[in-house]
Design an enzyme around this catalytic site. Structure first.
Site, PDB file in Angstrom:
ATOM      1  N   CYS A   2     -19.511 -33.000  20.183  1.00  0.00           N
ATOM      2  CA  CYS A   2     -19.678 -32.695  18.984  1.00  0.00           C
ATOM      3  C   CYS A   2     -21.656 -32.452  18.621  1.00  0.00           C
ATOM      4  O   CYS A   2     -22.390 -33.209  19.573  1.00  0.00           O
ATOM      5  CB  CYS A   2     -19.651 -33.476  17.980  1.00  0.00           C
ATOM      6  SG  CYS A   2     -17.895 -34.418  17.760  1.00  0.00           S
ATOM      7  N   ARG A  27     -22.382 -27.569  24.229  1.00  0.00           N
ATOM      8  CA  ARG A  27     -22.048 -28.801  24.561  1.00  0.00           C
ATOM      9  C   ARG A  27     -20.221 -29.209  24.426  1.00  0.00           C
ATOM     10  O   ARG A  27     -19.737 -29.913  24.821  1.00  0.00           O
ATOM     11  CB  ARG A  27     -22.564 -29.746  23.356  1.00  0.00           C
ATOM     12  CG  ARG A  27     -24.025 -29.820  23.590  1.00  0.00           C
ATOM     13  CD  ARG A  27     -24.365 -30.115  22.021  1.00  0.00           C
ATOM     14  NE  ARG A  27     -24.241 -31.548  21.710  1.00  0.00           N
ATOM     15  CZ  ARG A  27     -25.186 -32.532  22.189  1.00  0.00           C
ATOM     16  NH1 ARG A  27     -26.284 -32.136  22.610  1.00  0.00           N
ATOM     17  NH2 ARG A  27     -24.981 -33.679  21.785  1.00  0.00           N
ATOM     18  N   TRP A  73     -15.977 -31.770  18.504  1.00  0.00           N
ATOM     19  CA  TRP A  73     -15.013 -31.867  19.602  1.00  0.00           C
ATOM     20  C   TRP A  73     -13.928 -33.007  19.157  1.00  0.00           C
ATOM     21  O   TRP A  73     -14.497 -34.356  18.986  1.00  0.00           O
ATOM     22  CB  TRP A  73     -15.977 -32.174  20.801  1.00  0.00           C
ATOM     23  CG  TRP A  73     -15.174 -32.054  22.156  1.00  0.00           C
ATOM     24  CD1 TRP A  73     -14.973 -31.179  22.750  1.00  0.00           C
ATOM     25  CD2 TRP A  73     -14.491 -33.213  22.773  1.00  0.00           C
ATOM     26  NE1 TRP A  73     -14.467 -31.407  24.051  1.00  0.00           N
ATOM     27  CE2 TRP A  73     -13.948 -32.789  24.110  1.00  0.00           C
ATOM     28  CE3 TRP A  73     -14.644 -34.699  22.650  1.00  0.00           C
ATOM     29  CZ2 TRP A  73     -13.530 -33.741  24.852  1.00  0.00           C
ATOM     30  CZ3 TRP A  73     -13.991 -35.458  23.677  1.00  0.00           C
ATOM     31  CH2 TRP A  73     -13.391 -35.030  24.659  1.00  0.00           C
ATOM     32  N   ASN A  99     -21.294 -37.562  14.426  1.00  0.00           N
ATOM     33  CA  ASN A  99     -20.859 -37.385  15.804  1.00  0.00           C
ATOM     34  C   ASN A  99     -20.780 -38.686  16.256  1.00  0.00           C
ATOM     35  O   ASN A  99     -21.348 -39.531  15.737  1.00  0.00           O
ATOM     36  CB  ASN A  99     -22.168 -36.974  16.863  1.00  0.00           C
ATOM     37  CG  ASN A  99     -22.161 -35.337  16.678  1.00  0.00           C
ATOM     38  OD1 ASN A  99     -21.835 -34.661  15.767  1.00  0.00           O
ATOM     39  ND2 ASN A  99     -23.497 -34.943  17.053  1.00  0.00           N
ATOM     40  N   GLY A 100     -19.978 -39.125  17.092  1.00  0.00           N
ATOM     41  CA  GLY A 100     -19.499 -40.519  17.694  1.00  0.00           C
ATOM     42  C   GLY A 100     -18.188 -41.025  17.135  1.00  0.00           C
ATOM     43  O   GLY A 100     -17.329 -40.200  16.725  1.00  0.00           O
ATOM     44  N   GLU A 472     -16.461 -32.176  44.892  1.00  0.00           N
ATOM     45  CA  GLU A 472     -17.123 -31.447  43.649  1.00  0.00           C
ATOM     46  C   GLU A 472     -16.350 -29.900  43.759  1.00  0.00           C
ATOM     47  O   GLU A 472     -16.379 -29.545  42.875  1.00  0.00           O
ATOM     48  CB  GLU A 472     -18.460 -31.299  44.204  1.00  0.00           C
ATOM     49  CG  GLU A 472     -19.409 -30.412  43.363  1.00  0.00           C
ATOM     50  CD  GLU A 472     -19.442 -30.788  41.921  1.00  0.00           C
ATOM     51  OE1 GLU A 472     -18.880 -31.859  41.634  1.00  0.00           O
ATOM     52  OE2 GLU A 472     -19.816 -30.088  41.117  1.00  0.00           O
ATOM     53  N   LYS A 476     -14.722 -28.394  40.332  1.00  0.00           N
ATOM     54  CA  LYS A 476     -15.045 -27.079  39.827  1.00  0.00           C
ATOM     55  C   LYS A 476     -14.192 -26.375  39.662  1.00  0.00           C
ATOM     56  O   LYS A 476     -14.147 -25.657  38.528  1.00  0.00           O
ATOM     57  CB  LYS A 476     -16.285 -26.447  40.892  1.00  0.00           C
ATOM     58  CG  LYS A 476     -17.551 -26.605  41.000  1.00  0.00           C
ATOM     59  CD  LYS A 476     -18.491 -26.692  39.585  1.00  0.00           C
ATOM     60  CE  LYS A 476     -18.621 -27.721  38.782  1.00  0.00           C
ATOM     61  NZ  LYS A 476     -19.311 -28.849  38.877  1.00  0.00           N
ATOM     62  N   GLU A 479     -12.016 -27.460  36.536  1.00  0.00           N
ATOM     63  CA  GLU A 479     -12.299 -27.666  35.245  1.00  0.00           C
ATOM     64  C   GLU A 479     -12.440 -26.023  34.713  1.00  0.00           C
ATOM     65  O   GLU A 479     -12.495 -26.014  33.574  1.00  0.00           O
ATOM     66  CB  GLU A 479     -13.681 -28.288  34.916  1.00  0.00           C
ATOM     67  CG  GLU A 479     -14.965 -27.509  35.974  1.00  0.00           C
ATOM     68  CD  GLU A 479     -16.215 -28.593  35.704  1.00  0.00           C
ATOM     69  OE1 GLU A 479     -16.342 -29.147  34.666  1.00  0.00           O
ATOM     70  OE2 GLU A 479     -16.761 -28.684  36.829  1.00  0.00           O
ATOM     71  N   HIS A 495      -1.783 -39.259  54.748  1.00  0.00           N
ATOM     72  CA  HIS A 495      -1.258 -40.619  54.399  1.00  0.00           C
ATOM     73  C   HIS A 495      -0.538 -40.401  53.045  1.00  0.00           C
ATOM     74  O   HIS A 495      -0.406 -41.330  52.301  1.00  0.00           O
ATOM     75  CB  HIS A 495      -2.519 -41.594  54.275  1.00  0.00           C
ATOM     76  CG  HIS A 495      -3.153 -41.951  55.656  1.00  0.00           C
ATOM     77  ND1 HIS A 495      -2.367 -42.707  56.455  1.00  0.00           N
ATOM     78  CD2 HIS A 495      -4.333 -41.742  56.267  1.00  0.00           C
ATOM     79  CE1 HIS A 495      -3.057 -42.803  57.788  1.00  0.00           C
ATOM     80  NE2 HIS A 495      -4.087 -42.153  57.389  1.00  0.00           N
ATOM     81  N   LYS A 590     -20.339 -30.413  27.184  1.00  0.00           N
ATOM     82  CA  LYS A 590     -21.198 -30.471  28.120  1.00  0.00           C
ATOM     83  C   LYS A 590     -21.898 -31.758  28.124  1.00  0.00           C
ATOM     84  O   LYS A 590     -22.315 -32.446  29.231  1.00  0.00           O
ATOM     85  CB  LYS A 590     -22.239 -29.519  27.858  1.00  0.00           C
ATOM     86  CG  LYS A 590     -23.557 -29.419  28.767  1.00  0.00           C
ATOM     87  CD  LYS A 590     -23.181 -28.657  30.189  1.00  0.00           C
ATOM     88  CE  LYS A 590     -24.348 -28.786  31.297  1.00  0.00           C
ATOM     89  NZ  LYS A 590     -23.851 -28.451  32.438  1.00  0.00           N
TER      90      LYS A 590
HETATM   91  C1  F6R Z   1     -18.572 -31.231  35.844  1.00  0.00           C
HETATM   92  C2  F6R Z   1     -19.461 -31.692  34.987  1.00  0.00           C
HETATM   93  C3  F6R Z   1     -19.404 -33.136  34.550  1.00  0.00           C
HETATM   94  C4  F6R Z   1     -20.416 -34.030  34.437  1.00  0.00           C
HETATM   95  C5  F6R Z   1     -20.334 -35.282  33.847  1.00  0.00           C
HETATM   96  C6  F6R Z   1     -21.477 -36.196  33.581  1.00  0.00           C
HETATM   97  O1  F6R Z   1     -19.169 -29.608  35.880  1.00  0.00           O
HETATM   98  O2  F6R Z   1     -20.587 -31.360  34.633  1.00  0.00           O
HETATM   99  O3  F6R Z   1     -18.363 -33.789  35.468  1.00  0.00           O
HETATM  100  O4  F6R Z   1     -21.124 -34.150  35.621  1.00  0.00           O
HETATM  101  O5  F6R Z   1     -19.760 -35.315  32.565  1.00  0.00           O
HETATM  102  O6  F6R Z   1     -22.415 -35.665  32.979  1.00  0.00           O
HETATM  103  P1  F6R Z   1     -24.120 -36.088  33.022  1.00  0.00           P
HETATM  104  O7  F6R Z   1     -24.518 -35.468  34.258  1.00  0.00           O
HETATM  105  O8  F6R Z   1     -24.574 -35.067  31.833  1.00  0.00           O
HETATM  106  O9  F6R Z   1     -23.901 -37.442  32.865  1.00  0.00           O
END
Ligand code: F6R
Length: 595
Positions: A2, A27, A73, A99-100, A472, A476, A479, A495, A590
């Site tokens: 949010c 975000r 959100w 927000n929250g 990672e 990627k 997501e 396993h 984000k």
């Molecule tokens: C994936 C991604 C998330 C963030 C996670 C932590 O591409 O960006 O997995 O890494 O939400 O976010 P930060 O780094 O902002 O604490």
């Protein structure tokens, strides 16, 4: 997650709010709304979907010069118009965005709002209805606002309008990010400075359990007890052009392309006057004084932390544990005698990580935050900050911030130890190699066409540092393309998970680690024998005939900086091929500001 904007001043407010909300789109959100303070009362416009959908229904010509806006959100209640913000009290007197998460909203509803008919399924509506109930016995809105907030348990960033007091915008913050800003003819509030750079670059941080009364030409900060607080503004050093995608179709593509520049900026920022890589002496001292480093992070930042563990153990001889922040709070391991906590967080706002920070600070332990956002909550609240210098990352999927995290972790570990490695030279080579890889986009598109066109799942395998990059790569891909993907240690597949390998299942194997290159190739044989469509991504010097792609050679400890690039590009092209919203994947945010 949010986002909030609010403005009180001289300009017509509708476009200021819509522009601000657009800057917060990155975000992640699923509905949006604004409220305008007009001489006929407060008008609310809200819509499910994108800001573009909201823009179609708002009154663009409204003369209003005060208003609040929100991107939601969903947490409590489905993402629809009824649950989107702003929410209004029963009589319509108070209008609020939040927000929250309000933890005791059901109890508040039971204790204070038995006779109020709720219009939404949100915890937020409880706050605005509670304020109205309390206002029936108290003339001052400020006092009512403070009183309501003492009854509320949970996290909040709030902006509120009172129809009877059109010259004030009420703001409050607890455990959710919020800033107030000072323009020449206005005062503003925003979750993120970027949203209000259009009117000012002068911002003031807010602390938990503070409220602010914004008027056109003044602002007053105070505690929930009403004690007045003076705090000086700072200049937000953000460049509006960093926020534009220029000719790029997606922020993610732009941000991937910026990665060589980011590494070079980091080299510069962490070089001393003799040109040697180092970090702030106080931070160096904190690392050296610790008998164990606890890295706390989530998602992509957690993956960078796993690599950081190797760096600190190998280059600096400091034992390291890496923990997922959401688990650490209630599952704290037995700590060493002199622990040091290193929080890795691109945004500096992740609530899961912050809850750990609050706990370990209360225990009196030293803390460092590695972040891209100076002045973010974790940066402010830690003893020290290590900056990533990656400029704003807008795409939800983290790319350049991850590479920056790995580079700054390497520099920090190197600075703490006495390695004979010429890290500066090796990082420059890595930056050039990243550039070469970014120039191979056509090849990555081809790999996607050959492997991911008609699949519902994919596996990424690697050993040693390649294992962490596999995690990672899988994150990627899932997501942004929504393909079910898993990252594995090469030896672990047999396993259990090898049962999922079928004819044509895509498996991407990284082979950049000399010691284990034969072993990972053995794992590839195991999956190929069961029908997998395997692609080996190896490193110059370790390549063998039949490898799908050979990465330019870099120092073995820096391979995560380069081996992640093809995986980022593969995810990007897989998402494009499937018509996915690359920069704003579904359900994701984000800045993850709820626990
Ligand atoms: C994936 C991604 C998330 C963030 C996670 C932590 O591409 O960006 O997995 O890494 O939400 O976010 P930060 O780094 O902002 O604490």
């Amino acid at each position: 997650m949010c986002g909030i904007v609010g403005y009180i001043g001289e300009q017509q407010v509708t476009n200021v709010l819509l522009n601000g909300l657009q800057k917060l789109e990155y975000r992640g959100y699923d509905s949006a709304g604004i409220a305008l303070q007009t001489n006929k009362g407060v008008q609310v416009f809200k819509e499910k979907g994108r800001i573009a959908d909201l823009t179609k229904v708002v009154d663009q010509d409204s003369p209003a010069t005060t208003g609040i806006g929100h991107t939601r959100w969903a947490t409590h209640g489905v993402p629809d118009r009824k649950n989107s913000h702003p929410h209004q009290s029963q009589s319509g007197r108070f209008t609020l965005v939040h927000n929250g998460v309000i933890e005791n909203y059901l109890q508040l509803q039971r204790d204070y709002l038995q006779d109020v008919e709720m219009k939404s399924d949100t915890d937020t509506e409880v706050i605005v209805q509670l304020i109205e109930q309390l206002s029936l016995e108290e003339a001052s809105t400020e006092v009512t606002f403070r009183k309501a907030l003492t009854l509320v348990h949970g996290s909040y960033a709030i902006a509120m309008l009172d129809e009877r007091d059109p010259n004030t915008l009420y703001v409050a913050k607890n455990r959710s990010p919020l800033l107030v800003g000072i323009g020449s003819d206005c005062r503003v509030v925003a979750s993120d400075a970027m949203a209000m750079l259009q009117v000012t670059d002068q911002f003031i941080e807010l602390h938990d359990e503070e409220i602010v009364l914004l008027k056109k030409n003044s602002l007053e900060i105070c505690t929930l007890d009403g004690e007045r607080i003076e705090r000086a503004p700072y200049t937000a050093e953000l460049d509006q052009s960093d926020l534009e995608k220029g000719t790029y179709p997606h922020y993610m593509l732009k941000e991937m392309d910026e990665q060589p520049t980011v590494i070079r900026k980091i080299i510069d920022a962490y070089s001393n006057e003799n040109g040697e890589l180092t970090i702030d002496p106080q931070i160096l001292q904190a690392f050296r004084a610790a008998d164990r480093l606890y890295i706390i992070a989530a998602g992509t930042s957690y993956h960078a932390g796993l690599i950081g563990k190797q760096y600190f153990e190998k280059l600096a001889g400091i034992p390291v544990e890496v923990h997922i922040s959401s688990e650490f709070g209630y599952n704290m391991p037995l700590l060493s005698e002199k622990p040091l906590f290193l929080f890795i967080t691109q945004s500096g706002e992740t609530a899961d990580s912050r809850q750990v920070l609050v706990k370990v600070k209360a225990l009196g332990y030293p803390t460092i935050t590695l972040t891209n956002v100076q002045g973010s909550t974790l940066s402010r609240e830690s003893d020290h900050t290590l900056l990533l210098y990656a400029d704003p990352e807008i795409a939800v999927a983290s790319t350049k911030a991850y590479v920056a995290q790995v580079a700054v972790l390497a520099i920090s570990a190197y600075a703490c130890g006495q390695s004979s490695l010429d890290l500066k030279k090796e990082l420059s080579i890595a930056a050039n190699s990243i550039q070469t890889l970014l120039d191979s986009k056509e090849e990555m598109k081809k790999i996607v066409e050959e492997t991911l066109t008609a699949t519902h799942n994919a596996f990424f395998i690697g050993r040693n540092l390649d294992f962490y990059v596999s995690l990672e790569g899988a994150l990627k891909l899932k997501e942004i393309s929504y393909i079910q993907a898993e990252g594995f240690a090469g030896g672990e597949l047999k396993h259990g998970t090898i049962a999922l390998i079928e004819e044509g299942t895509p498996v991407f194997a990284l082979a950049t680690q000399s010691e284990v290159s034969p072993n990972i190739r053995g794992n590839v044989k195991e999956v190929t024998a069961r029908g997998a469509n395997a692609s080996i991504l190896s490193m110059e010097g370790l390549e063998e005939e039949g490898d799908r792609f050979v990465l330019p050679c870099v120092h073995e400890i820096l391979t995560p900086l380069v081996s992640v690039i093809p995986l980022q590009l593969i995810s990007y092209y897989a998402a494009l091929q499937r018509g996915c919203d690359v920069d704003k994947p579904r359900n994701l945010a984000k800045s993850v500001t709820v626990e």
